[in-house]
Design a protein around this motif. Structure first.
Motif, mmCIF file in Angstrom:
data_model
loop_
_atom_site.group_PDB
_atom_site.id
_atom_site.type_symbol
_atom_site.label_atom_id
_atom_site.label_comp_id
_atom_site.label_asym_id
_atom_site.label_seq_id
_atom_site.Cartn_x
_atom_site.Cartn_y
_atom_site.Cartn_z
ATOM 1 N N ASP A 199 0.816 -1.218 0.000
ATOM 2 C CA ASP A 199 0.000 0.000 0.000
ATOM 3 C C ASP A 199 0.846 1.263 0.000
ATOM 4 O OD1 ASP A 199 -2.481 -1.241 -0.039
ATOM 5 O OD2 ASP A 199 -2.552 -1.450 2.146
ATOM 6 N N ALA A 210 2.570 0.980 -10.899
ATOM 7 C CA ALA A 210 1.356 0.953 -10.068
ATOM 8 C C ALA A 210 1.663 1.678 -8.771
ATOM 9 C CB ALA A 210 0.926 -0.486 -9.804
ATOM 10 N N GLN A 256 -16.786 0.770 -4.685
ATOM 11 C CA GLN A 256 -15.572 0.480 -5.442
ATOM 12 C C GLN A 256 -15.834 0.449 -6.941
ATOM 13 O OE1 GLN A 256 -12.687 0.648 -3.887
ATOM 14 N NE2 GLN A 256 -14.002 1.020 -2.115
ATOM 15 N N SER A 313 -3.271 -7.586 -4.682
ATOM 16 C CA SER A 313 -3.932 -6.281 -4.624
ATOM 17 C C SER A 313 -3.866 -5.535 -5.947
ATOM 18 C CB SER A 313 -3.301 -5.422 -3.518
ATOM 19 O OG SER A 313 -1.921 -5.204 -3.763
ATOM 20 N N LEU A 314 -2.994 -5.955 -6.852
ATOM 21 C CA LEU A 314 -2.895 -5.306 -8.155
ATOM 22 C C LEU A 314 -4.058 -5.676 -9.070
ATOM 23 C CD1 LEU A 314 -1.096 -3.456 -9.891
ATOM 24 C CD2 LEU A 314 0.135 -5.503 -10.638
ATOM 25 N N GLU A 320 -8.824 0.820 -2.507
ATOM 26 C CA GLU A 320 -7.490 0.768 -3.093
ATOM 27 C C GLU A 320 -6.399 0.964 -2.049
ATOM 28 O OE1 GLU A 320 -4.154 0.790 -5.506
ATOM 29 O OE2 GLU A 320 -6.180 0.046 -5.937
ATOM 30 N N ARG A 371 -5.855 -2.364 0.035
ATOM 31 C CA ARG A 371 -5.817 -3.685 -0.600
ATOM 32 C C ARG A 371 -4.583 -4.487 -0.238
ATOM 33 N NH1 ARG A 371 -7.998 -1.399 -6.204
ATOM 34 N NH2 ARG A 371 -10.230 -1.497 -5.765
ATOM 35 N N HIS A 428 -14.046 -3.958 -13.137
ATOM 36 C CA HIS A 428 -14.777 -4.430 -11.960
ATOM 37 C C HIS A 428 -15.634 -5.658 -12.260
ATOM 38 C CE1 HIS A 428 -16.334 -3.690 -7.873
ATOM 39 N NE2 HIS A 428 -17.489 -4.110 -8.341
ATOM 40 N N GLU A 488 -11.969 6.238 -12.674
ATOM 41 C CA GLU A 488 -10.550 6.236 -13.009
ATOM 42 C C GLU A 488 -10.361 6.383 -14.507
ATOM 43 O OE1 GLU A 488 -8.901 2.626 -11.595
ATOM 44 O OE2 GLU A 488 -9.133 3.106 -9.478
ATOM 45 N N LYS A 502 -13.928 2.802 -9.555
ATOM 46 C CA LYS A 502 -13.271 2.218 -10.715
ATOM 47 C C LYS A 502 -13.704 2.919 -11.997
ATOM 48 C CE LYS A 502 -10.778 -1.139 -12.624
ATOM 49 N NZ LYS A 502 -9.358 -1.384 -12.337
ATOM 50 N N ARG A 537 -6.914 -3.273 -9.622
ATOM 51 C CA ARG A 537 -6.530 -2.046 -10.323
ATOM 52 C C ARG A 537 -6.458 -2.259 -11.831
ATOM 53 N NH1 ARG A 537 -1.327 1.669 -8.762
ATOM 54 N NH2 ARG A 537 -2.575 1.898 -6.861
ATOM 55 N N ASN A 581 -11.667 -8.337 -4.131
ATOM 56 C CA ASN A 581 -11.342 -7.346 -5.146
ATOM 57 C C ASN A 581 -12.486 -6.380 -5.413
ATOM 58 O OD1 ASN A 581 -8.658 -8.110 -5.762
ATOM 59 N ND2 ASN A 581 -9.389 -9.837 -6.961
#
Length: 432
Positions: free
Chosen positions: A80, A202, A417, A136-137, A344, A347, A144, A424, A421, A140, A339
């Motif tokens: 993180d 990232a 989330q 956790s990637l 974010e 995560r 979704h 972004e 998403k 991203r 997920n």
């Protein structure tokens, strides 16, 4: 079955088409898992060859557990706070160097024993650092609504390595020696690093804090206050604690007069998981992922219990394959919920907690299985553990009803989330 119906059960390949980074990680993981499983088989075989001691082989698990737990938690906080691509790249390169150490040691006229334990501990530490960043990637880089499909594809690459790696490793060690097996592992990591170099950066959130115990505790508090997340961790831990009997497979094989089938017993679960993954197209249309978690864990427990009741080796293998499919089903639900709902900025830390749930459970499960087998017999250790798994999962579902009622289309965290998403900017080369 019509062509359209047949296509509907095949794996959903949407993440491979929409996300260049996911494609890279899919290919990277396929190569890495194959090479890693080669080393995972060669390493204990080499310890056995050098010592001829079951205790020496078992000690490898002891030196692996603590580094994985400690560095898994720290790796979650680190994921993180730093660029996850850079963390993945550095740890992958480090794992490649460790594989090279194994290769050099095996090429010595008299290979040394102590480097094998040092490498095993260091591999656990680097894996603990890497796994949260890798997990956790996913949220991203994958749209979704494609997260379940991504989880299924990730499962496929793992199961490919779990089946092909040990099978090939046994042949390579038998006919070409340990150095050849480690050389394949080194080559795999070299290719993997080249693929990781092509990943996009990232970076962490602008207000990301440095890794600290306070940050780790913040992640734990978030999970504790989310019954759905808490349920996924608890169900997985219970299933592995009560129904992970791999340590006593050799004893069951002896009782069934089927020592020849021991390797098949270890592979059966992976085969079941692979078959479910190959027919997982329907999973992308599921919205009640908590049901997948609970039902999959229940199938796992019932199948392990049935394996203990069966007196036929082929039925045992079938039961273990069904158990593997149940584990894969539960894993799809867990990965999707994680997920879809975790912010974010948390995560990495939540992925670090997940490292604990999937490592501590099997380790304790093997202790439980071995202890029960010593007290009550091998078969009773199977069926009692399987039934305890089913009972504990049912109890957890009753205590945490939000896990069962979780719906990706209505859950507040999932909707939040999804909205984040959609806001972004889309990276070049990716489509949602």
């Amino acid at each position: 079955m019509s062509r359209s119906r047949f296509a509907s059960v095949l794996p959903d390949l949407s993440p491979l088409r929409s996300s260049p980074d996911f494609r890279l990680l899919f290919y990277q993981g396929t190569v890495t898992f194959f090479g890693s499983f080669m080393a995972m088989i060669a390493l204990p075989l080499q310890i056995k060859h050098l010592t001829d001691s079951p205790l020496a082989v078992g000690a490898m698990g002891a030196v692996e557990l603590l580094p994985l737990v400690v560095f898994g938690l720290y790796g979650g906080a680190l994921a993180d706070a730093v660029d996850r691509r850079r963390l993945i790249l550095l740890t992958e390169a480090g794992l490649g160097v460790l594989a090279l150490v194994l290769l050099v040691n095996s090429a010595l006229p008299t290979p040394l024993l102590w480097p094998l334990y040092v490498v095993a501990a260091c591999v656990s530490a680097l894996t603990g650092l890497q796994r949260p960043a890798m997990d956790s990637l996913m949220a991203r880089i994958v749209p979704h609504d494609q997260l379940t499909a991504a989880a299924a594809l990730n499962g496929l690459r793992y199961q490919f390595g779990a089946i092909a790696g040990p099978a090939v490793a046994g042949l390579v060690v038998a006919y070409a020696g340990y150095a050849s097996a480690y050389a394949v592992t080194v080559t795999g990591f070299f290719v993997s690093v080249l693929l990781c170099l092509r990943l996009r950066p990232a970076p962490p959130a602008r207000d990301a804090e440095r890794p600290s115990l306070r940050g780790i505790a913040e992640g734990a508090r978030y999970a504790w206050n989310r019954p759905v997340l808490l349920g996924t961790y608890a169900v997985d831990l219970a299933a592995m604690l009560f129904a992970f009997p791999n340590a006593i497979f050799p004893f069951l094989a002896d009782e069934l007069d089927a020592v020849w089938a021991l390797g098949l017993m270890y592979a059966a679960g992976a085969v079941g998981s692979l078959l479910l993954g190959l027919t997982s197209g329907w999973a992308s249309r599921v919205r009640r992922h908590g049901l997948l978690v609970v039902c999959g864990a229940g199938v796992w427990g019932l199948a392990i219990a049935a394996a203990g009741w069966s007196g036929n080796i082929w039925l045992v293998l079938l039961c273990l394959a069904v158990a593997g499919a149940g584990d894969m089903l539960s894993g799809l639900g867990r990965a999707t919920i994680w997920n879809q709902t975790i912010p974010e900025e948390l995560r990495g830390r939540l992925a670090g907690i997940e490292v604990l749930s999937y490592t501590v459970g099997p380790q304790l499960g093997q202790v439980r299985a071995g202890t029960m087998a010593g007290w009550t017999g091998t078969r009773s250790a199977f069926w009692s553990g399987g039934l305890a798994c089913v009972a504990s999962v049912a109890l957890l579902a009753a205590l945490l009803p939000k896990l069962i009622s979780y719906d990706a289309d209505t859950d507040e965290d999932a909707l939040r989330q999804r909205a984040a998403k959609e806001e972004e900017p889309q990276p070049s080369g990716a489509t949602a």
